[in-house]
Every structure is written in C-alpha cells, then in structure tokens.
Design a protein around this motif. Structure first.
Motif, mmCIF file in Angstrom:
data_model
loop_
_atom_site.group_PDB
_atom_site.id
_atom_site.type_symbol
_atom_site.label_atom_id
_atom_site.label_comp_id
_atom_site.label_asym_id
_atom_site.label_seq_id
_atom_site.Cartn_x
_atom_site.Cartn_y
_atom_site.Cartn_z
ATOM 1 N N UNK A 1 0.846 -1.140 -0.004
ATOM 2 C CA UNK A 1 -0.065 -0.220 0.107
ATOM 3 C C UNK A 1 0.891 1.327 0.118
ATOM 4 N N UNK A 2 1.791 1.076 0.689
ATOM 5 C CA UNK A 2 2.772 2.384 0.928
ATOM 6 C C UNK A 2 3.353 2.695 -0.537
ATOM 7 N N UNK A 3 3.811 1.607 -1.180
ATOM 8 C CA UNK A 3 4.619 1.602 -2.639
ATOM 9 C C UNK A 3 3.505 2.324 -3.190
ATOM 10 N N UNK A 4 2.383 1.789 -3.322
ATOM 11 C CA UNK A 4 1.231 2.395 -4.391
ATOM 12 C C UNK A 4 1.168 3.910 -4.195
ATOM 13 N N UNK A 5 1.134 4.306 -2.898
ATOM 14 C CA UNK A 5 0.691 5.575 -2.524
ATOM 15 C C UNK A 5 2.090 6.459 -2.873
ATOM 16 N N UNK A 6 3.344 6.086 -2.652
ATOM 17 C CA UNK A 6 4.621 6.650 -3.004
ATOM 18 C C UNK A 6 4.783 6.762 -4.471
ATOM 19 N N UNK A 7 4.142 5.820 -5.159
ATOM 20 C CA UNK A 7 4.311 5.833 -6.677
ATOM 21 C C UNK A 7 3.322 7.182 -7.252
ATOM 22 N N UNK A 8 2.561 7.608 -6.499
ATOM 23 C CA UNK A 8 1.626 8.628 -7.251
ATOM 24 C C UNK A 8 2.631 9.944 -7.364
ATOM 25 N N UNK A 9 3.646 10.109 -6.569
ATOM 26 C CA UNK A 9 4.160 11.484 -6.347
ATOM 27 C C UNK A 9 6.074 11.159 -6.435
ATOM 28 N N UNK A 10 6.354 9.889 -6.418
ATOM 29 C CA UNK A 10 7.830 9.649 -6.650
ATOM 30 C C UNK A 10 8.201 10.444 -8.048
ATOM 31 N N UNK A 11 9.636 10.933 -8.024
ATOM 32 C CA UNK A 11 10.155 11.719 -9.143
ATOM 33 C C UNK A 11 11.542 11.053 -9.456
ATOM 34 N N UNK A 12 11.889 10.829 -10.568
ATOM 35 C CA UNK A 12 13.092 10.519 -11.052
ATOM 36 C C UNK A 12 14.240 10.879 -10.254
ATOM 37 N N UNK A 13 14.427 12.114 -10.058
ATOM 38 C CA UNK A 13 15.515 12.677 -9.347
ATOM 39 C C UNK A 13 15.410 12.721 -7.662
ATOM 40 N N UNK A 14 14.114 12.574 -7.188
ATOM 41 C CA UNK A 14 13.866 12.760 -5.992
ATOM 42 C C UNK A 14 13.406 14.145 -5.424
ATOM 43 N N UNK A 15 13.592 14.869 -6.342
ATOM 44 C CA UNK A 15 13.108 16.299 -5.896
ATOM 45 C C UNK A 15 11.636 16.552 -6.173
ATOM 46 N N UNK A 16 10.635 17.500 -5.382
ATOM 47 C CA UNK A 16 9.407 17.604 -5.415
ATOM 48 C C UNK A 16 8.635 18.007 -6.733
ATOM 49 N N UNK A 17 9.707 18.953 -7.560
ATOM 50 C CA UNK A 17 9.398 19.343 -9.027
ATOM 51 C C UNK A 17 9.762 18.532 -10.248
ATOM 52 N N UNK A 18 10.391 17.199 -9.737
ATOM 53 C CA UNK A 18 10.921 16.391 -10.785
ATOM 54 C C UNK A 18 9.913 15.927 -11.601
ATOM 55 N N UNK A 19 10.465 15.204 -12.681
ATOM 56 C CA UNK A 19 9.723 14.447 -13.607
ATOM 57 C C UNK A 19 9.065 13.325 -12.798
ATOM 58 N N UNK A 20 7.826 12.975 -12.822
ATOM 59 C CA UNK A 20 7.244 11.721 -12.289
ATOM 60 C C UNK A 20 7.733 10.546 -12.967
ATOM 61 N N UNK A 21 7.907 9.426 -11.739
ATOM 62 C CA UNK A 21 8.672 8.166 -12.024
ATOM 63 C C UNK A 21 7.534 7.432 -12.903
ATOM 64 N N UNK A 22 6.337 7.179 -12.194
ATOM 65 C CA UNK A 22 5.204 6.477 -12.842
ATOM 66 C C UNK A 22 4.007 7.600 -13.454
ATOM 67 N N UNK A 23 3.916 7.717 -14.649
ATOM 68 C CA UNK A 23 2.755 8.390 -15.009
ATOM 69 C C UNK A 23 1.338 8.180 -14.626
ATOM 70 N N UNK A 24 0.675 9.583 -14.318
ATOM 71 C CA UNK A 24 -0.454 9.173 -13.460
ATOM 72 C C UNK A 24 -1.466 8.409 -14.461
ATOM 73 N N UNK A 25 -1.346 8.191 -15.569
ATOM 74 C CA UNK A 25 -2.483 7.397 -16.438
ATOM 75 C C UNK A 25 -2.065 6.012 -16.409
ATOM 76 N N UNK A 26 -0.897 5.614 -15.743
ATOM 77 C CA UNK A 26 -0.641 4.131 -15.751
ATOM 78 C C UNK A 26 -1.661 3.238 -15.317
ATOM 79 N N UNK A 27 -1.836 2.108 -15.877
ATOM 80 C CA UNK A 27 -2.972 0.963 -15.573
ATOM 81 C C UNK A 27 -2.489 0.573 -14.101
#
Lengths: 519, 82
Positions: A302-328
C-alpha cells in the motif's frame, strides 16, 4: 534478459518441487486431492496464507493504493486479518471435523447430506465454478501484466513484440505461468500444491520486504531506511496529500468492505486446504499468525502504491514523475520494480510477485478438478465404475479444460484486477450465510437453502449487470458495496423460507447436531 | 473467559470503522500516515485476540478413532433427489 533468466529458473524450481512431491504420493485419489490429511501447522499456515494472498494482495493493492491512497489497507487488509481468522475458526475447524468424520472431500458433498438434497449440488456446482473462474482470471491477468511490465524494452529488436512495449506480451507471460502451475498440480496434486505454496509464500514475503527496502531507497535518495520512508512520504504530502487520508472514500463503502473477506468462508479451494489438516489443533497457528502475515505483505504494498503517485526520477518535489498518472493500476508495481532496481533484483522481485499469483492459482486449479470429479462424475456415475488411477486422471482432465477456458478469457478481459476480485469475492461472501446456517442453525431447511442460493445468484447477476459488467469500478448500490445487498438478500431468504418450511429430519439433525436436545 | 474473547472480537470489528482518523493527515514520525498506522495496529491487535481465542475459547473436538474416520466418501450411484 537477466530478469527473464531469474524468472525462468524460479519456474523451473517449482516444476522440480512438483516432481519431488510426486515421489511421496500414495497413488490414491484421496492423496492426490487431500494429501491424506497429513499437513501440519506450518504447512497449513503457509498454504492458507499463500492461497488467500493472490495477485490481488500484491499487484491489486499497490495499484489500488496508487488510485485511492492508504484507505486500501483498511478496506482489505486489516478487515481480512479479523474476518479470515474468524472464518478459519468458526467454519474451517468445524468443517474439518465433519469432513474427517463423514469422509467429505468437497463442500458440495457436505451440503448434499446436511440439506438432504441431491439437487443442491447441481445448483451450487456451476455457481462455485462460475465464481472461481473470475478469481482465476485475476491471477492469469496479473501474471501476464507483471512479466510484461518487467520486460518492457528488453526485446527492442523483436518487432512482433512492439505492441507490448517490446516486452514479453501479456498473453505469452500468462500462458507460461498457466503451463507451469498446471504441470506441478498435474504431477504433485495437493501435496505438491502445499509444498509449492509454502515455498512461494516464503518467497513472496521475503522478496516483498526486499522490494520495499530497495524501492523506497531509490525513491527517497537518502542514507537510512527511515529517512527514505520520510522523504518518499513527504513527496506525497506535497503533491497528493489526499492519498495519505481517506478523503473522498465514502464511509458506507468502507464499512461494506468488511463483508468482502467473509468470502474465505466459502472458497472451495480453502475448504480443500482445511481438510488436509492433520488434526484440529493444526488450525491454531494459522488463526493467530494470519493477521500478522497480512500486515507484512499489505502494508509495504500500500505504501509503495501511495509513494508511486508522487515519486520523481531525481527525488525532488518538482522533478519528472517516475510513474505517469495514467498508468494502468495492474502495472504500477511491475513498473516501480523495473525502473528502480537492477536486472537481477528485478527478476527476483518479479519471481516474488509471480509466487503470490501462482500460490493461489494452483489451489484453485486443483479444487476445480476435485469438485468436478467428486460432485459431478463420481456422484452421477458411481465410484465403483472407476479405478483410483482413472479418478485422478478425470480430475486432471477437468483442470486442463478449466485452465484452457480461463486462459482464453484472459486474452479478452482487460478489467482492473481489484474490480474483478471484488465481484468474485462478493459472490462467495453472499454464500457464507448458507454455510454458517448449515453448521450452527439446525432449523435451516432445504427450501431455505435453495432460496438463499437463488436469491444470491439473482442479486449478484442484477448488480453485476447494473455495474456494466464490472466496467464501472466505483459502482455502489444503496450507497454502499453490492456485497451488502447480496448478504442481506441471501440471509433474509434463508431465514424466512426456513421458518416457513418443514424442519430437517431427525436423522439429519442427529448426524450434524448430536449434542442438540430434541424438543 | 470465552465471553470476554467474543466481546474482544466484536470490539475489533467495531474499532475497524475508525471514522475519527478519516481526514486526519498526521504523519507518525513524519513518515507513516495515522490512518494506516492505526490499521496496522489493528492487525497486531487481531493477532493477539486470536491468540486469546485459541487459548481460552478453542472448540472441544473429540479425537476421531481410526475406525470412525471415514477414508473416503462413498458415492451412491444416484441421479434422483433424496
């Protein structure tokens, strides 16, 4: 390619285990279907846990937390910790006792005698099989999606894999997993299944924890585990604070989810596992430890799923999202693993996910073969017509047919794992009033049981249709989950019709309620 | 004690519906959302309650003598309702 090699090795290991367990076989149908009642507490714990934790627990929970936030844990995990153990305690132990005393191998054999009705089996068999098939679909779909997610881009030269992101196409991954499970169930029967479940449960629990530690380290970009957890959560608090609460989750729906884990009380494959227990005390360990095991698996997912919503490639808040929001949702866990771990670890972690999936598929395959053999063929034509060897082959033949059907359906069925699971579990939960009444209410009558099953089937079909055949994952009825309506309807029909009809015969009451004082 | 165990099981079911944390975004230790931490605690509590249950409320199941334990369900050759 390394990841694929690891997965292939793991699948090979399972086949080997199936082959080894066959060496312990006593060659009888009872041994093939119930491991001759020799399973002890640890194997029973691992089998029951491995069987109840499916793709739904790993892939589904991560995907659903990605969509709905932390509330998913309360929806399914903490409720299951309470209700599953309650089912093992109230239903499992009692059915084990009756099964040993009267020689039952399937639920339907019990219902036929308790309800003094031959036809109840003809009614229940298609319903139970019909509900198991979507459950099988969950596993088959998730297996294909997982292997595809982990191998995307690995076959850049293979143009016929282009539509699958140059990874192993889901249809191919599903096919291989079905074949492996089929082979070790085919060879090893219930003993092979119990052994494989134990290995697979250990594998997915250990690798699940490893996944959690590795992924959070790559998301957080800090030194210690705790700092990484804080950093990962902080990203969510900035981008999606609603995922850290249950904002937007209707309370009536949340309450309704408490009924979903009741389904464990009527799963035919759990019934079969219960009967493998050496004695009643064997149940004690699973009853106590099951909630803890659920927490160990679900909380990180559950925590992994929640973190995946906002995790970024470089770990910064404004960075590129690791998992696109429209991912199945089905692909969130596989993508996290693929993007955040090395090839070797990625393969190991995928093996862990597949372990969870296969540890349910095997029991379901076996129970379907057992039900068909005992409840249809032997019941209709008589045991004396068949040799032990023929009975085992009948079970195997039906298993192959059902796997082929499920696999074919999986090629056309793109529903979300979580949504599909909820409908299947709701149907089983709606049948739980029947088994509880059979065990604890002497006044339950044959017409009452029929009314309950028919009311459940009618309400399930009507609500499933109203949800556009599960296409609407947010579907509710009367403000809550359809399972609430199903349970109310089936219970009301059972009680009302039983009270209006003639009680069971004295012989049946004496057989199933020997301690009851006659009026 | 048996009654206490059943009261505890009922309490678990009631406490599962924690409306009081519904929209609370507090993070325990700055890391774990309070709503999740509570339900993880409930999982541990469930395990403890089940421990009490098997200790104090386990059903009395008489041992089955070997002769009484049926090796196989004899299946009648019957297609007619009983």
């Amino acid at each position: 390619m390394t990841a694929l090699a690891v997965i292939a090795t793991y699948l090979g290991l399972l086949l080997l285990l199936g082959g080894l367990s066959a060496a312990w076989s006593r060659g009888t149908s009872r041994d093939y279907m119930l491991a001759s009642h020799t399973i002890g507490p640890v194997l029973l714990l691992m089998s029951l846990f491995g069987t109840t934790m499916t793709a739904f627990a790993l892939v589904g929970s991560t995907g659903e937390a990605f969509k709905a936030g932390i509330g998913v844990y309360g929806l399914m995990a903490s409720s299951s910790g309470i209700v599953h153990s309650l089912c093992f305690f109230l239903i499992g132990v009692k059915l084990w006792d009756l099964g040993r005393r009267h020689g039952y191998t399937t639920q339907i054999q019990y219902f036929r005698e308790r309800l003094e009705s031959n036809r109840i089996g003809w009614l229940l068999f298609p319903i139970l099989v019909g509900l198991i098939v979507p459950y099988l679909l969950i596993g088959v779909l998730a297996a294909g999606a997982t292997i595809n997610g982990i191998t995307q881009g690995a076959f850049a030269e293979w143009h016929w894999f282009a539509a699958a992101g140059y990874g192993v196409p889901p249809w191919l991954g599903s096919l291989v997993v079905c074949a492996v499970v089929l082979i070790y169930v085919f060879i090893g029967g219930m003993r092979g299944t119990a052994w494989a479940n134990t290995l697979q449960t250990a594998v997915f629990m250990i690798l699940g924890i490893v996944t959690f530690v590795v992924v959070v380290r790559r998301i957080g970009h800090r030194d210690t585990l705790w700092e990484n957890i804080r950093a990962a959560t902080a990203l969510v608090a900035r981008r999606h604070p609603e995922k850290l609460t249950r904002e937007g989750m209707p309370q009536a729906v949340f309450a309704g989810y408490m009924l979903i884990p009741l389904s464990a009380g009527m799963f035919p494959h759990l019934f079969q596992h219960w009967l493998t227990a050496r004695d009643a005390r064997t149940f004690r360990l699973p009853v106590v430890v099951h909630p803890l095991f659920i927490m160990i698996v679900w909380a990180p997912c559950v925590m992994l799923g929640v973190w995946a919503t906002s995790a970024t490639v470089d770990g910064t808040p404004g960075g590129e999202l690791l998992i696109p929001p429209d991912t199945h949702p089905n692909q969130v866990l596989a993508l996290l693993v693929a993007k955040l771990s090395g090839e070797l670890l990625s393969g190991l972690l995928t093996a862990g996910i597949l372990a969870a999936i296969m540890s349910s598929l095997d029991s379901q395959f076996l129970c379907l073969g057992t039900m068909f053999t005992n409840d249809i063929v032997l019941h209709h034509w008589g045991r004396e017509r068949f040799t032990e060897r023929q009975i085992v082959w009948l079970a195997r033949a039906f298993i192959v047919a059902i796997v082929a059907l499920t696999y074919a359906l999986s090629c056309f069925e793109p529903r979300r794992v979580f949504t599909l699971g909820i409908w299947c579990f709701s149907g089983f939960a709606g049948l739980v009033p029947l088994v509880l009444a059979c065990l604890y209410w002497p006044r339950l009558t044959k017409p009452g049981a029929y009314a309950s099953v028919l009311a459940l089937a009618a309400s399930w079909l009507a609500l499933f249709r109203a949800s556009d055949w599960a296409a609407d994952p947010q579907y509710t009825f009367a403000g809550t989950l359809p399972v609430v309506t199903m349970c109310i309807v089936s219970t009301a029909a059972l009680v009302l019709v039983s009270l209006l009809t003639r009680p069971p015969s004295g012989r049946t009451l004496q057989k199933f309620f020997p301690d009851r004082k006659s009026n | 004690m048996r009654r206490v165990v059943w009261i505890l099981i009922a309490a678990l079911i009631v406490l599962h519906h924690d409306f009081w944390w519904w929209t609370d975004g507090t993070l325990l230790g700055g890391a774990i959302p309070i709503g999740l931490a509570y339900h993880m605690g409930l999982s541990v509590a469930a395990s403890l309650v089940w421990l009490l249950t098997v200790r104090f409320a386990w059903p009395q199941i008489a041992a089955i003598p070997a002769a009484e334990s049926r090796p196989e369900k004899p299946v009648a050759h019957s297609t007619t309702p009983r």
